[in-house]
Design a protein around this motif. Structure first.
Motif, PDB file in Angstrom:
ATOM      1  N   TRP A  46       5.901 -17.075   8.425  1.00  0.00           N
ATOM      2  CA  TRP A  46       5.156 -15.973   9.018  1.00  0.00           C
ATOM      3  C   TRP A  46       4.991 -14.854   8.012  1.00  0.00           C
ATOM      4  O   TRP A  46       5.536 -14.887   6.906  1.00  0.00           O
ATOM      5  N   ILE A  47       4.197 -13.839   8.422  1.00  0.00           N
ATOM      6  CA  ILE A  47       3.992 -12.639   7.614  1.00  0.00           C
ATOM      7  C   ILE A  47       4.695 -11.480   8.305  1.00  0.00           C
ATOM      8  O   ILE A  47       4.582 -11.323   9.524  1.00  0.00           O
ATOM      9  N   ASP A  48       5.435 -10.697   7.542  1.00  0.00           N
ATOM     10  CA  ASP A  48       6.018  -9.442   8.025  1.00  0.00           C
ATOM     11  C   ASP A  48       5.169  -8.286   7.535  1.00  0.00           C
ATOM     12  O   ASP A  48       4.690  -8.309   6.397  1.00  0.00           O
ATOM     13  N   MET A  49       5.005  -7.283   8.371  1.00  0.00           N
ATOM     14  CA  MET A  49       4.398  -6.016   7.917  1.00  0.00           C
ATOM     15  C   MET A  49       5.273  -4.883   8.440  1.00  0.00           C
ATOM     16  O   MET A  49       5.684  -4.901   9.600  1.00  0.00           O
ATOM     17  N   LEU A  50       5.581  -3.943   7.572  1.00  0.00           N
ATOM     18  CA  LEU A  50       6.476  -2.835   7.928  1.00  0.00           C
ATOM     19  C   LEU A  50       5.952  -1.524   7.347  1.00  0.00           C
ATOM     20  O   LEU A  50       5.237  -1.522   6.336  1.00  0.00           O
ATOM     21  N   ASP A  51       6.400  -0.414   7.971  1.00  0.00           N
ATOM     22  CA  ASP A  51       6.043   0.912   7.443  1.00  0.00           C
ATOM     23  C   ASP A  51       7.153   1.476   6.538  1.00  0.00           C
ATOM     24  O   ASP A  51       7.288   2.683   6.408  1.00  0.00           O
ATOM     25  N   ALA A 100       0.881  -1.172   0.000  1.00  0.00           N
ATOM     26  CA  ALA A 100       0.000   0.000   0.000  1.00  0.00           C
ATOM     27  C   ALA A 100       0.918   1.222   0.000  1.00  0.00           C
ATOM     28  O   ALA A 100       2.137   1.077   0.066  1.00  0.00           O
ATOM     29  N   ARG A 101       0.332   2.405  -0.050  1.00  0.00           N
ATOM     30  CA  ARG A 101       1.158   3.625  -0.149  1.00  0.00           C
ATOM     31  C   ARG A 101       2.177   3.726   0.985  1.00  0.00           C
ATOM     32  O   ARG A 101       3.297   4.184   0.784  1.00  0.00           O
ATOM     33  N   THR A 102       1.780   3.308   2.209  1.00  0.00           N
ATOM     34  CA  THR A 102       2.633   3.515   3.387  1.00  0.00           C
ATOM     35  C   THR A 102       3.135   2.214   4.007  1.00  0.00           C
ATOM     36  O   THR A 102       3.921   2.260   4.954  1.00  0.00           O
ATOM     37  N   LEU A 103       2.648   1.068   3.521  1.00  0.00           N
ATOM     38  CA  LEU A 103       2.917  -0.209   4.192  1.00  0.00           C
ATOM     39  C   LEU A 103       3.381  -1.270   3.204  1.00  0.00           C
ATOM     40  O   LEU A 103       2.995  -1.248   2.030  1.00  0.00           O
ATOM     41  N   VAL A 104       4.183  -2.194   3.711  1.00  0.00           N
ATOM     42  CA  VAL A 104       4.568  -3.350   2.902  1.00  0.00           C
ATOM     43  C   VAL A 104       4.345  -4.601   3.739  1.00  0.00           C
ATOM     44  O   VAL A 104       4.496  -4.571   4.964  1.00  0.00           O
ATOM     45  N   SER A 105       3.957  -5.676   3.066  1.00  0.00           N
ATOM     46  CA  SER A 105       3.892  -6.967   3.746  1.00  0.00           C
ATOM     47  C   SER A 105       4.705  -7.972   2.958  1.00  0.00           C
ATOM     48  O   SER A 105       5.002  -7.768   1.774  1.00  0.00           O
ATOM     49  N   ALA A 106       5.087  -9.040   3.637  1.00  0.00           N
ATOM     50  CA  ALA A 106       5.898 -10.079   3.013  1.00  0.00           C
ATOM     51  C   ALA A 106       5.647 -11.387   3.729  1.00  0.00           C
ATOM     52  O   ALA A 106       5.280 -11.389   4.913  1.00  0.00           O
ATOM     53  N   TYR A 107       5.845 -12.489   3.007  1.00  0.00           N
ATOM     54  CA  TYR A 107       5.915 -13.796   3.656  1.00  0.00           C
ATOM     55  C   TYR A 107       7.378 -14.089   3.948  1.00  0.00           C
ATOM     56  O   TYR A 107       8.261 -13.673   3.193  1.00  0.00           O
ATOM     57  N   GLN A 108       7.636 -14.788   5.039  1.00  0.00           N
ATOM     58  CA  GLN A 108       9.016 -15.176   5.341  1.00  0.00           C
ATOM     59  C   GLN A 108       9.035 -16.629   5.812  1.00  0.00           C
ATOM     60  O   GLN A 108       8.115 -17.073   6.503  1.00  0.00           O
ATOM     61  N   MET A 109      10.078 -17.347   5.416  1.00  0.00           N
ATOM     62  CA  MET A 109      10.227 -18.751   5.834  1.00  0.00           C
ATOM     63  C   MET A 109      11.633 -18.957   6.371  1.00  0.00           C
ATOM     64  O   MET A 109      12.596 -18.401   5.851  1.00  0.00           O
ATOM     65  N   ILE A 110      11.748 -19.745   7.439  1.00  0.00           N
ATOM     66  CA  ILE A 110      13.066 -20.119   7.941  1.00  0.00           C
ATOM     67  C   ILE A 110      13.096 -21.610   8.258  1.00  0.00           C
ATOM     68  O   ILE A 110      12.140 -22.177   8.793  1.00  0.00           O
TER      69      ILE A 110
END
Ligand code: GTQ
Ligand code: FE2
Length: 324
Positions: free
Chosen positions: A164-169, A91-101
């Motif tokens: 998991w899912i990451d969400m960042l600004d 989105a304009r101000t946010l990003v999400s991602a999947y992460q695996m370890i």
């Protein structure tokens, strides 16, 4: 007028001759610009979009054969919004991602000014994150915060792959430009405490217990706003519960939202986009887009939004239900 330094400007005999002389000086006439700078209401630059956990998980399992955490800062898959040449922001101000370890892997310690959080989708025992020295378990359904400038590293000492899912600004930080990033000098950060409870960890069980005590909206949904904003003032984090056959409807507002499905399945309509969703899926509700999320079974949705930013700056607006 002294025109010795601007002979081309001085020689202009019409507006059409003036424009190139202006452009050479990085000046543009406000009455002649290529694009409008004001418009009547938000134009919906970012698109509604849905991403499936099943596909991201398959791709990460494949990538896990070829890319290790010693090569990648993080083994993550970004959910980018296909607008213009954007290949990052959700989105304009946010990003999400999947992460695996994978088992016996770790994601090395670093810190950055963007605020981040994780929503754990699937994890066995032995998965944990360390935030400024505090070792926090990462269990299915947990939400974990890594605020602005906190050291963070992730560890999988169990037998199962963890997702998991990451969400960042980060996109907000890109817009405002206060980006700082630092890898930890020692790769591992020392663990200095193993707290029983932490203001950076929210469990699904506690969220569900607190949700059950809240009064439902007219559509039957309930929403619990997490107590996270003292740590991460750019985002509002919440859980919403929907019963089977229930719905969550949101009017158009200036807020940008990303949803992660913690439990359940159903369908949703976001602006023109309609789709079926399942556990672990992500979807984005961009600014000035109405949405209606319908649950087939008992459902728990996690949401991150930039609402505190819009409110703090006086830009929060919402259409009344009567207008939608
Ligand atoms: O886990 O620290 O998806 O810093 C993007 C940036 C995850 C992380 C992301 C990050 C991280
Ligand atoms: Fe990070």
């Amino acid at each position: 007028m002294n025109d010795r330094h601007a002979p081309d400007l001085a020689a202009a005999t019409s507006l059409d001759e003036l424009y190139p002389a202006l452009a050479a000086r990085c000046l543009t006439a406000g009455w002649h610009k290529a694009r409008p700078s004001l418009w009547p209401s938000p134009r919906g630059a970012f698109h509604p979009r849905h991403w499936r956990y099943s596909e991201a998980r398959l791709a990460m399992d494949l990538a896990g054969e070829w890319i290790g955490t010693e090569l990648a800062e993080r083994r993550n898959l970004l959910t980018f919004n296909p607008v213009g040449d954007n290949d990052y922001a959700t989105a304009r101000t946010l990003v999400s991602a999947y992460q695996m370890i994978k088992p016996d892997e770790h994601a090395r310690a670093h810190r950055h000014t963007p605020n981040a959080l994780r929503v754990v989708l699937d994890a066995g025992p032995g998965l944990y994150t360390v935030v400024d020295g505090a070792r926090l378990p990462m269990c299915r359904g947990d939400v974990l915060l890594t605020p602005n400038w906190t050291w963070h590293s992730h560890y999988n000492e169990g037998p199962d792959r963890a997702y998991w899912i990451d969400m960042l600004d980060v996109p907000l930080v890109h817009l405002l430009e206060p980006m700082f990033f630092e890898p930890h000098p020692d790769e591992y950060q020392p663990t200095t405490s193993t707290p029983e409870v932490s203001p950076y960890r929210f469990t699904q069980a506690e969220a569900e217990a607190r949700l059950a005590l809240l009064p439902p909206r007219a559509d039957g949904s309930r929403t619990l706003v997490l107590d996270s904003q003292t740590h991460m003032p750019t985002m509002e984090l919440s859980f919403s519960s929907l019963c089977a056959g229930g719905a969550l409807a949101l009017p158009r507002s200036t807020v940008n939202r990303i949803f992660a499905v913690s439990e359940g399945e159903g369908r949703a309509q976001i602006g023109e986009l309609s789709f079926e969703w399942a556990r672990g899926d992500l979807f984005v509700v961009p600014s000035w887009t109405a949405c209606r999320i319908e649950a087939r079974g008992a459902t728990l949705l996690f949401q991150a939004s930039d609402e505190p930013v819009l409110r703090a700056l006086g830009f929060h607006r919402e259409e009344s239900a009567a207008n939608t």
